[in-house]
Enzyme design. Structure first.
Site, PDB file in Angstrom:
ATOM      1  N   CYS A  58      73.670 -16.910  33.471  1.00  0.00           N
ATOM      2  CA  CYS A  58      74.860 -17.503  32.870  1.00  0.00           C
ATOM      3  C   CYS A  58      76.065 -16.707  33.351  1.00  0.00           C
ATOM      4  O   CYS A  58      75.917 -15.612  33.886  1.00  0.00           O
ATOM      5  CB  CYS A  58      74.791 -17.409  31.351  1.00  0.00           C
ATOM      6  SG  CYS A  58      73.325 -18.193  30.669  1.00  0.00           S
ATOM      7  N   ARG A  76      76.609 -19.941  38.542  1.00  0.00           N
ATOM      8  CA  ARG A  76      75.629 -19.100  37.847  1.00  0.00           C
ATOM      9  C   ARG A  76      74.828 -19.890  36.813  1.00  0.00           C
ATOM     10  O   ARG A  76      73.823 -19.417  36.293  1.00  0.00           O
ATOM     11  CB  ARG A  76      76.346 -17.946  37.133  1.00  0.00           C
ATOM     12  CG  ARG A  76      77.023 -16.989  38.062  1.00  0.00           C
ATOM     13  CD  ARG A  76      77.770 -15.931  37.271  1.00  0.00           C
ATOM     14  NE  ARG A  76      76.860 -15.065  36.569  1.00  0.00           N
ATOM     15  CZ  ARG A  76      76.382 -13.919  37.035  1.00  0.00           C
ATOM     16  NH1 ARG A  76      76.752 -13.507  38.235  1.00  0.00           N
ATOM     17  NH2 ARG A  76      75.553 -13.178  36.333  1.00  0.00           N
ATOM     18  N   TRP A 116      73.035 -21.411  31.874  1.00  0.00           N
ATOM     19  CA  TRP A 116      71.765 -21.881  32.452  1.00  0.00           C
ATOM     20  C   TRP A 116      70.759 -21.676  31.333  1.00  0.00           C
ATOM     21  O   TRP A 116      70.444 -20.545  30.968  1.00  0.00           O
ATOM     22  CB  TRP A 116      71.420 -21.053  33.686  1.00  0.00           C
ATOM     23  CG  TRP A 116      70.257 -21.575  34.456  1.00  0.00           C
ATOM     24  CD1 TRP A 116      70.271 -22.598  35.361  1.00  0.00           C
ATOM     25  CD2 TRP A 116      68.904 -21.084  34.432  1.00  0.00           C
ATOM     26  NE1 TRP A 116      69.010 -22.779  35.890  1.00  0.00           N
ATOM     27  CE2 TRP A 116      68.146 -21.866  35.336  1.00  0.00           C
ATOM     28  CE3 TRP A 116      68.244 -20.076  33.739  1.00  0.00           C
ATOM     29  CZ2 TRP A 116      66.790 -21.668  35.564  1.00  0.00           C
ATOM     30  CZ3 TRP A 116      66.885 -19.874  33.959  1.00  0.00           C
ATOM     31  CH2 TRP A 116      66.182 -20.665  34.874  1.00  0.00           C
ATOM     32  N   ASN A 164      74.857 -13.485  28.411  1.00  0.00           N
ATOM     33  CA  ASN A 164      74.106 -13.735  29.641  1.00  0.00           C
ATOM     34  C   ASN A 164      72.860 -12.858  29.577  1.00  0.00           C
ATOM     35  O   ASN A 164      72.980 -11.658  29.398  1.00  0.00           O
ATOM     36  CB  ASN A 164      74.984 -13.356  30.849  1.00  0.00           C
ATOM     37  CG  ASN A 164      74.191 -13.265  32.135  1.00  0.00           C
ATOM     38  OD1 ASN A 164      73.209 -13.982  32.316  1.00  0.00           O
ATOM     39  ND2 ASN A 164      74.615 -12.384  33.028  1.00  0.00           N
ATOM     40  N   GLY A 165      71.678 -13.458  29.729  1.00  0.00           N
ATOM     41  CA  GLY A 165      70.451 -12.654  29.687  1.00  0.00           C
ATOM     42  C   GLY A 165      69.555 -13.082  28.538  1.00  0.00           C
ATOM     43  O   GLY A 165      69.691 -14.196  28.026  1.00  0.00           O
ATOM     44  N   GLU A 202      61.528 -20.443  55.265  1.00  0.00           N
ATOM     45  CA  GLU A 202      62.903 -20.559  54.782  1.00  0.00           C
ATOM     46  C   GLU A 202      63.429 -21.988  54.980  1.00  0.00           C
ATOM     47  O   GLU A 202      64.134 -22.525  54.117  1.00  0.00           O
ATOM     48  CB  GLU A 202      63.796 -19.524  55.492  1.00  0.00           C
ATOM     49  CG  GLU A 202      65.264 -19.559  55.145  1.00  0.00           C
ATOM     50  CD  GLU A 202      65.588 -19.330  53.664  1.00  0.00           C
ATOM     51  OE1 GLU A 202      64.683 -19.021  52.879  1.00  0.00           O
ATOM     52  OE2 GLU A 202      66.766 -19.507  53.305  1.00  0.00           O
ATOM     53  N   LYS A 230      64.886 -24.289  51.933  1.00  0.00           N
ATOM     54  CA  LYS A 230      66.234 -24.872  51.956  1.00  0.00           C
ATOM     55  C   LYS A 230      66.150 -26.368  51.717  1.00  0.00           C
ATOM     56  O   LYS A 230      66.908 -26.926  50.937  1.00  0.00           O
ATOM     57  CB  LYS A 230      66.930 -24.642  53.318  1.00  0.00           C
ATOM     58  CG  LYS A 230      67.423 -23.258  53.591  1.00  0.00           C
ATOM     59  CD  LYS A 230      68.751 -22.920  52.949  1.00  0.00           C
ATOM     60  CE  LYS A 230      68.590 -22.268  51.608  1.00  0.00           C
ATOM     61  NZ  LYS A 230      68.096 -20.942  51.524  1.00  0.00           N
ATOM     62  N   GLU A 232      65.062 -27.228  47.955  1.00  0.00           N
ATOM     63  CA  GLU A 232      65.947 -26.865  46.839  1.00  0.00           C
ATOM     64  C   GLU A 232      67.230 -27.676  46.789  1.00  0.00           C
ATOM     65  O   GLU A 232      67.772 -27.889  45.722  1.00  0.00           O
ATOM     66  CB  GLU A 232      66.233 -25.352  46.788  1.00  0.00           C
ATOM     67  CG  GLU A 232      67.195 -24.826  47.801  1.00  0.00           C
ATOM     68  CD  GLU A 232      67.482 -23.335  47.632  1.00  0.00           C
ATOM     69  OE1 GLU A 232      67.637 -22.867  46.507  1.00  0.00           O
ATOM     70  OE2 GLU A 232      67.569 -22.654  48.658  1.00  0.00           O
ATOM     71  N   HIS A 253      42.819 -26.315  58.874  1.00  0.00           N
ATOM     72  CA  HIS A 253      41.925 -25.855  57.814  1.00  0.00           C
ATOM     73  C   HIS A 253      42.156 -26.605  56.502  1.00  0.00           C
ATOM     74  O   HIS A 253      41.731 -26.143  55.445  1.00  0.00           O
ATOM     75  CB  HIS A 253      42.077 -24.346  57.611  1.00  0.00           C
ATOM     76  CG  HIS A 253      41.715 -23.574  58.842  1.00  0.00           C
ATOM     77  ND1 HIS A 253      40.417 -23.483  59.299  1.00  0.00           N
ATOM     78  CD2 HIS A 253      42.482 -22.919  59.751  1.00  0.00           C
ATOM     79  CE1 HIS A 253      40.391 -22.775  60.423  1.00  0.00           C
ATOM     80  NE2 HIS A 253      41.643 -22.427  60.718  1.00  0.00           N
ATOM     81  N   LYS A 290      72.319 -19.424  40.550  1.00  0.00           N
ATOM     82  CA  LYS A 290      72.468 -18.523  41.691  1.00  0.00           C
ATOM     83  C   LYS A 290      71.720 -17.211  41.496  1.00  0.00           C
ATOM     84  O   LYS A 290      71.055 -16.730  42.401  1.00  0.00           O
ATOM     85  CB  LYS A 290      73.957 -18.254  41.928  1.00  0.00           C
ATOM     86  CG  LYS A 290      74.255 -17.386  43.136  1.00  0.00           C
ATOM     87  CD  LYS A 290      74.001 -18.120  44.419  1.00  0.00           C
ATOM     88  CE  LYS A 290      74.299 -17.278  45.641  1.00  0.00           C
ATOM     89  NZ  LYS A 290      73.664 -17.860  46.841  1.00  0.00           N
TER      90      LYS A 290
HETATM   91  O1  M6R Z   1      69.951 -12.805  44.652  1.00  0.00           O
HETATM   92  P1  M6R Z   1      68.592 -12.731  45.269  1.00  0.00           P
HETATM   93  O2  M6R Z   1      68.649 -12.592  46.766  1.00  0.00           O
HETATM   94  O3  M6R Z   1      67.713 -11.687  44.651  1.00  0.00           O
HETATM   95  O4  M6R Z   1      67.941 -14.137  44.938  1.00  0.00           O
HETATM   96  C1  M6R Z   1      66.605 -14.410  45.274  1.00  0.00           C
HETATM   97  C2  M6R Z   1      66.312 -15.872  45.160  1.00  0.00           C
HETATM   98  O5  M6R Z   1      66.514 -16.322  43.851  1.00  0.00           O
HETATM   99  C3  M6R Z   1      67.189 -16.695  46.113  1.00  0.00           C
HETATM  100  O6  M6R Z   1      67.044 -16.295  47.432  1.00  0.00           O
HETATM  101  C4  M6R Z   1      66.833 -18.192  45.984  1.00  0.00           C
HETATM  102  O7  M6R Z   1      65.553 -18.426  46.482  1.00  0.00           O
HETATM  103  C5  M6R Z   1      67.884 -19.041  46.698  1.00  0.00           C
HETATM  104  N1  M6R Z   1      68.262 -20.140  45.848  1.00  0.00           N
HETATM  105  C6  M6R Z   1      67.427 -19.619  47.971  1.00  0.00           C
HETATM  106  O8  M6R Z   1      68.401 -20.369  48.585  1.00  0.00           O
END
Ligand code: M6R
Length: 609
Positions: free
Chosen positions: A2, A27, A75, A101-102, A482, A486, A489, A505, A604
C-alpha cells in the site's frame, strides 16, 4: 503493497494528499482514502477502486478543507476491497484516524482483547485495531499513546496517524516497512515512496526500523523505539519529478523500456575508473573471494530471473558455483549456508518481504550479503553488508523492465570484477569483456530500434491466443522465463517457459496447430540444438516466433516470424535479448486493452509473505 502519505503545513492538505497518492497508486489500487483535520474534527473520505473515484468524490480535492491529513492507496490483504475496509480507519471515539501499509500479525488477539473491553469494529482489517488500541491508551499525550500502542504490535508495517486534539501534527511510524519524511519550508510530509514527495521537496529523511516521526509544519522530531529523539541525516533525492512522469508516453512501462539504454549506462559508467571495475564504496579482496565456496542468489519474480541470467556469467567467469533460489521458498528449505557463502540479494524495490526474510535467514547462518537494489535507503539496502544501487531512477510500472536490465548489468560487473581478482582471466580478456559490458547500452538501443515498428504488427497476430510458450536453452532459457512472466502479468495470456530440451518430456503434448512458441535463440553455442527443438514443435503445428540475430540463417529459415537482436557476448546476451520480449508483452497487452501499468491483482512492491 500500500502507499501512505501525510502532510501538515500552510497549504490545503487534500490536493497534496491526492497528488501524492496518484504517484504511489502503482503500490496498490484496490481503494483509496484520506483523513483531513478540519475545525478540530477528522473528516474521512474513501472510495473503492481506482484513485480517480476518490478524486471525483472529493470534488477534485476541494471537498475537505484543512491543513493536515493522511492518505492511503490500498492493495487489499485483510478484507475485501470495499469502502468499509478502505483506509483511513477511525477509532471508536472518532479522535484518531490511521493509514497503514503492511500487516499486523497479532491483530486477531488484540481485537479480541479490545472487544472484551467494549470496543466494536466495523471493518475486517487489521488496521482498525490499531486505531482502537491508540484510543485505549490515550490520556491526552498523542506521542505516548502511539508509542504504547505500537509496542503491542507484531509484524512489518508503516503507519500514518492523526489525532483530532492535535490538528497540526501527523505521526509516522516505520517498522520494517518504508517511510520517508520530506522536509519543506513551512510544511512537512511523509510517504511510503519519495515519488510522492519530490514535486514538493528533495530533502528527505529515511526512517530506520522502529523509528517514529512527529511531523509538524515547522518541525520534525524523529524518535527511536524507546521514545528518545535521534539525530537524522537529511539526504537529497538525486532525480527530478519528470523522472516519475510519463513524459509523453502512453504508459510508464513503455517509457521505462525506452529508458533502458540510459539506465543501463548509468549503472555501468560510474563503476568503471581507469579501465577497472570499482564496486562503489566496498572492495572484495582476492583472499575474501577465495574464501567463498558458493554464491547464493535469492530474489522473487523478475529479480529471480535476473539471478537465473546472472548465474551463467558468474559461474563461467569466476568458476564459483552459484545457486539461484526463490526467496519465498528459501527460508523453508533449511538452506545449506555458512560463512563461506556469499548471498546476492536482488530486489528493485528493496522491500519485498520474502526477499528480506531470505536475507535475514542467510545472515543468521553466517553468510555475507551483497544487495542489488534500486530504491535508495530501502530496507534490504539497509540490512545488507554491501549494496550496489541500480541507479535506474524511479520505476513506476508494476511490470519491471529497466529494473531488470540494470540488475543484470550489475551481476555482470560483479562477475567480471570477481574473475579478475581471482585471476581467472588475463588482462586482454578482461578488457575485451569489459568492452562488451560497456557496449550493452548501445546494443539495447539497437534491439529497441530493430523491433519498435515490427512488434506492434506482430502483437495483432498474437493478442488473441489463449496460451504462448517460450523456449530456450541455458542463457536463452533464463530470458524465456522473464519473457513469459512479462507476457502473463500484463496481457493476462497464459504463458509458460520451458528449457527447450525439456519439451519432449511432457509439454510437447500441449503443442497443436497454431500454438504460438517464442524461441529464444541468442546463445551461439546452442543454436543447432534449439533449431532442432523448433523443428519438433513445428512438426506438431506450432507457429514459431524466433528471437535471434541476423546472421542466424538456419533459424530464420525455420521460423514463421523473427525478431532480431544484435549479436552479443553470450553470457551478457540476456540484457539485450529480453528487450523485444518486453516490447512484445507490452504491445500484446495494449492490443488486449489491458491496464498495462497497473495489472489486475498485482502491486509494485510485495511487502507481505
Ligand atoms: O522489488 P523486487 O525486485 O523485489 O520485486 C520482485 C518481484 O515482485 C517483481 O520482480 C515482480 O515479479 C514484477 N512484477 C515483475 O515484472
Amino acid at each position: 503493497m500500500c502507499g501512505i502519505i501525510g502532510y501538515t503545513g500552510s497549504q490545503s492538505a487534500l490536493p497534496i494528499l491526492l497528488d501524492g497518492l496518484s504517484r504511489m497508486e502503482y503500490r496498490g489500487y484496490d481503494s483509496a482514502g484520506v483523513a483531513v483535520l478540519c475545525d478540530g474534527k477528522i473528516e474521512v473520505e474513501k472510495a473503492h477502486g481506482r484513485l480517480q473515484n476518490l478524486i471525483e468524490k472529493t470534488g477534485d480535492g476541494h471537498a475537505l478543507p484543512g491543513f493536515a491529513g493522511i492518505g492511503h492507496t490500498r492493495w487489499a490483504t485483510h478484507g475485501a476491497p470495499n469502502d468499509i475496509n478502505s483506509h483511513p480507519h477511525v477509532s471508536g471515539d472518532g479522535r484518531f484516524a490511521i493509514v497503514h501499509n503492511g500487516i499486523i500479525e497479532n491483530f486477531a488477539e488484540l481485537k479480541a482483547e479490545l472487544e472484551a473491553r467494549g470496543h466494536t469494529f466495523v471493518s475486517e482489517t487489521d488496521t482498525e485495531v490499531v486505531a482502537h488500541l491508540i484510543e485505549s491508551y490515550y490520556k491526552g499525550d498523542f506521542k505516548a499513546a502511539v508509542m504504547k500502542a505500537v509496542s503491542r504490535l507484531e509484524g512489518a508495517y508503516a503507519l500514518g496517524i492523526v489525532c483530532a486534539d492535535h490538528p497540526g501534527t501527523v505521526f509516522g511510524v516505520s517498522k520494517a516497512a518504508p517511510l520517508i519524511v520530506g522536509l519543506g519550508i513551512g510544511e512537512n510530509f511523509f510517504a511510503s515512496d519519495v515519488t510522492a514527495l519530490v514535486s514538493y521537496t528533495k530533502n528527505v529523511i529515511y526512517l530506520n526500523d522502529g523509528e517514529f516521526a512527529e511531523v509538524r509544519s515547522d518541525d520534525v522530531v524523529v524518535y527511536n523505539e524507546i521514545g528518545r529523539p535521534v539525530e537524522k541525516t537529511v539526504s537529497r533525492v538525486a532525480w527530478s519529478i519528470e523522472a516519475a512522469e510519463k513524459g509523453g508516453y502512453e504508459h510508464f512501462m513503455l517509457k521505462e523500456i525506452m529508458e533502458q539504454p540510459a539506465a543501463v549506462k548509468e549503472a555501468i559508467a560510474p563503476r568503471i575508473k581507469g579501465g577497472e571495475i570499482v564496486l562503489d564504496d566496498f572492495e572484495l579482496s582476492a583472499e575474501e573471494l577465495k574464501k567463498i565456496r558458493k554464491i547464493v542468489i535469492t530474489a522473487c519474480g523478475s529479480a529471480y530471473h535476473a539471478g537465473c541470467c546472472g548465474r551463467y556469467a558468474i559461474e563461467s567467469l569466476t568458476r564459483i558455483p552459484v545457486e539461484v533460489k526463490l526467496a519465498s521458498e528459501f527460508r523453508y528449505e533449511d538452506p545449506i549456508i555458512d560463512e563461506h557463502t556469499l548471498m546476492i540479494i536482488v530486489s528493485q524495490s528493496g522491500e519485498t518481504a520474502d526477499t528480506k526474510a531470505a536475507l535475514e535467514e542467510g545472515r543468521r547462518r553466517g553468510a555475507s550479503v551483497l544487495a542489488i537494489v534500486n530504491v535508495v535507503g530501502s530496507t534490504i539496502a539497509r540490512l545488507a553488508d554491501h549494496v550496489l544501487y541500480e541507479w535506474a531512477g524511479p520505476e513506476i510500472a508494476v511490470a519491471t523492465t529497466k529494473g531488470f536490465t540494470t540488475q543484470l548489468v550489475l551481476l555482470y560487473l560483479f562477475a567480471l570484477y570477481a574473475a579478475k581478482k581471482l585471476k581467472k582471466l588475463d588482462d586482454f580478456e578482461y578488457a575485451r569483456l569489459l568492452g562488451e559490458i560497456c557496449s550493452l547500452p548501445k546494443r539495447i538501443q539497437n534491439a529497441i530500434d530493430l523491433n519498435g515498428q515490427v512488434i506492434p504488427r506482430l502483437a495483432e497476430k498474437y493478442h488473441n491466443k489463449g496460451s504462448i510458450f517460450f523456449i530456450g536453452r541455458n542463457t536463452d532459457y533464463a530470458v524465456a522465463l522473464e519473457g513469459a512472466l512479462k507476457m502473463k502479468e500484463i496481457s493476462y495470456i497464459h504463458a509458460e517457459s520451458y528449457a527447450a530440451g525439456e519439451l519432449k518430456h511432457g509439454t510437447i503434448a500441449l503443442i497443436d496447430d497454431g500454438t504460438p512458441v517464442v524461441a529464444v535463440c541468442c546463445n551461439e553455442s546452442l543454436l543447432e540444438k534449439t533449431a532442432n527443438n523448433i523443428l519438433e514443435v513445428k512438426a506438431r503445428g506450432a507457429e514459431v516466433l524466433a528471437l535471434s540475430f541476423r546472421e542466424n540463417r538456419e533459424i530464420i529459415a525455420q521460423a514463421d516470424d523473427v525478431l532480431f537482436v544484435p549479436k552479443t557476448e553470450t553470457v551478457f546476451s540476456p540484457a539485450v535479448a529480453v528487450i523485444p520480449l518486453q516490447l512484445l508483452a507490452y504491445y500484446v497487452a495494449r492490443a488486449n486493452g489491458c491496464d498495462i501499468d497497473k495489472p489486475k491483482n498485482l502491486a509494485k512492491s510485495v511487502t507481505v509473505e
